[in-house]
Design a protein around this motif. Sequence first.
Motif, mmCIF file in Angstrom:
data_model
loop_
_atom_site.group_PDB
_atom_site.id
_atom_site.type_symbol
_atom_site.label_atom_id
_atom_site.label_comp_id
_atom_site.label_asym_id
_atom_site.label_seq_id
_atom_site.Cartn_x
_atom_site.Cartn_y
_atom_site.Cartn_z
ATOM 1 N N ARG A 123 7.304 7.397 1.385
ATOM 2 C CA ARG A 123 7.198 7.834 1.378
ATOM 3 C C ARG A 123 5.476 7.622 1.986
ATOM 4 N NH1 ARG A 123 8.790 12.392 5.111
ATOM 5 N NH2 ARG A 123 10.686 13.617 4.091
ATOM 6 N N LEU A 183 4.967 4.771 1.028
ATOM 7 C CA LEU A 183 5.229 2.855 1.729
ATOM 8 C C LEU A 183 4.612 3.134 3.361
ATOM 9 C CD1 LEU A 183 8.485 1.644 0.251
ATOM 10 C CD2 LEU A 183 5.617 0.324 0.197
ATOM 11 N N SER A 184 5.229 4.405 3.863
ATOM 12 C CA SER A 184 5.419 4.004 4.966
ATOM 13 C C SER A 184 3.285 4.227 5.132
ATOM 14 C CB SER A 184 6.372 5.465 5.598
ATOM 15 O OG SER A 184 6.296 6.393 5.349
ATOM 16 N N GLN A 185 3.120 5.111 4.836
ATOM 17 C CA GLN A 185 1.974 5.510 5.520
ATOM 18 C C GLN A 185 0.614 5.242 4.119
ATOM 19 O OE1 GLN A 185 2.274 9.733 7.085
ATOM 20 N NE2 GLN A 185 0.074 9.886 7.104
ATOM 21 N N PRO A 186 0.161 4.280 4.015
ATOM 22 C CA PRO A 186 -0.232 3.744 2.677
ATOM 23 C C PRO A 186 -1.855 4.458 2.003
ATOM 24 C CG PRO A 186 0.591 1.546 4.175
ATOM 25 C CD PRO A 186 0.533 3.076 4.701
ATOM 26 N N GLU A 237 -1.052 2.326 -3.571
ATOM 27 C CA GLU A 237 -1.880 1.778 -4.802
ATOM 28 C C GLU A 237 -2.037 1.364 -5.627
ATOM 29 O OE1 GLU A 237 -6.526 -0.737 -2.952
ATOM 30 O OE2 GLU A 237 -5.007 0.800 -1.990
ATOM 31 N N TYR A 261 2.052 0.592 -6.552
ATOM 32 C CA TYR A 261 2.393 -1.009 -6.397
ATOM 33 C C TYR A 261 1.883 -2.260 -7.723
ATOM 34 C CZ TYR A 261 1.748 -5.745 -4.858
ATOM 35 O OH TYR A 261 2.287 -6.995 -4.673
#
Lengths: 231, 231
Positions: free
Chosen positions: A134, A136-139, A144, A147
């Motif tokens: 989720r 990922l689809s809306q950084p 951060e 990642y």
Amino acid sequence: MKMTTSTAAPDTSRDTSGADQTRLALIQAALKLFGQKGFDGTSTREIATAAKANIGSIAYHFGGKEGLRSACAEHIVEAVSAIAAQAIGPAAGALAGPMDRETARGILHAVAERFVMTVVGNPQAVPFVQFVLRELSQPTTALERIYDGVFEPNHKRFCLLWEKATGQPAASRQTMLTVFTIVGQVMYFRIAREAVTRRMGWADIGAAESKAIAATVCANIDAMVAAAREE
Amino acid sequence: MKMTTSTAAPDTSRDTSGADQTRLALIQAALKLFGQKGFDGTSTREIATAAKANIGSIAYHFGGKEGLRSACAEHIVEAVSAIAAQAIGPAAGALAGPMDRETARGILHAVAERFVMTVVGNPQAVPFVQFVLRELSQPTTALERIYDGVFEPNHKRFCLLWEKATGQPAASRQTMLTVFTIVGQVMYFRIAREAVTRRMGWADIGAAESKAIAATVCANIDAMVAAAREE
DNA sequence: TGACGATAATCAAACGAATGATTAAATCAT
DNA sequence: ATGATTTAATCATTCGTTTGATTATCGTCA
């Protein structure tokens, strides 16, 4: 009046102080709900209820809903780091030095299989994966952290392993993209879980189904490794 | 007691029928916003504003926010069907009869490349893919429609193509899982777009980057096909 | 053709419910 | 007793939906 929180005394011996217990309960509840229904789809009241905590506790401990999201990200980073360290950590030492190609391929198999079992088969890991997907689809800033703490280090390790198995440089564009395709093969079974179960006629993706998936992925890896070695 | 709605005469130059125009504008705006911010993260007011329509129009035309989601799903099914028909439709006829293995492999390449370009590279397809991915993670009736109209038929076609290229039966568990892994390879670059760009040092995934991805996927397909033929 | 009436569609405004956040008092632990 | 934590109540805001009035569209009859 107040009810004696007698129900709250299942295993107080295990956990630490009450405050930390509340924080952890909130994080776990939030992680699960954020994963299931999304950040916007989850209300702070739901979280508090699920964690058996008060609504105000979220603001008190995390500053607000957004802070709780960050705390969830941090929690994931720590948890995944622990799992990853245990999974491919033992081989990390050997990863530094030279390695036989077939040995590397074997480790590749083991890592892939473990990856499938964790991401697809383990019901306990579902909230984690779902939460990350989720984000990922809306950084946001939470991504951060994830990642830096999860994606990059593990992707690097996988690339290094690929180099040992094929001879292709780990830092090459080709290798990095190829590793992404391997990761994608696995992750997709979590993402498109609903479509997979319908198409396969599975009631659920349990241990047996995960094993079949892992076998397929490993077969793909073998084929890809063999092709890469010929170059 | 009424204000002269003199302001209501901005553009009398209506194009098509007003109603259908409003419906389409709402669907397109909703599709974009749902994909970007999620269903719960998007307010009906945002949608109405983006579509230059009135808030009440959503309830009037679709019964409510949920109805608009269903309409979006239906819109996607139609759009994808059109694209798919154009993409692998011409080969559909040939798909029924016998086919040379190498020919099948060539079509496999073409389909994969087109798939990458559409899913990863085409900015116009982003809302579509994003919407579907969101629905996948939280199955609703909208997903039902998309599965029947998009997932299943295309997956079947792909399996058939795999059979022509490798000789492995299209309906076998092995083939179906393998096709899922191929689809996953591509989809993951959309899902983990943020992670990919960071790791690869890309500013964006444009045409050039998509080409590199497609090349990698096609190389994987070749390796997998070659391995499957040997069985 | 041209006016009429019914239906379709749009609009601004307001509704109750739910949201995240905040507060001050109560309770707990040390 | 003091600081940390929990609790219940309230805050302003935003949510999806509904409402009644207004405007546009179109078939029907003169």
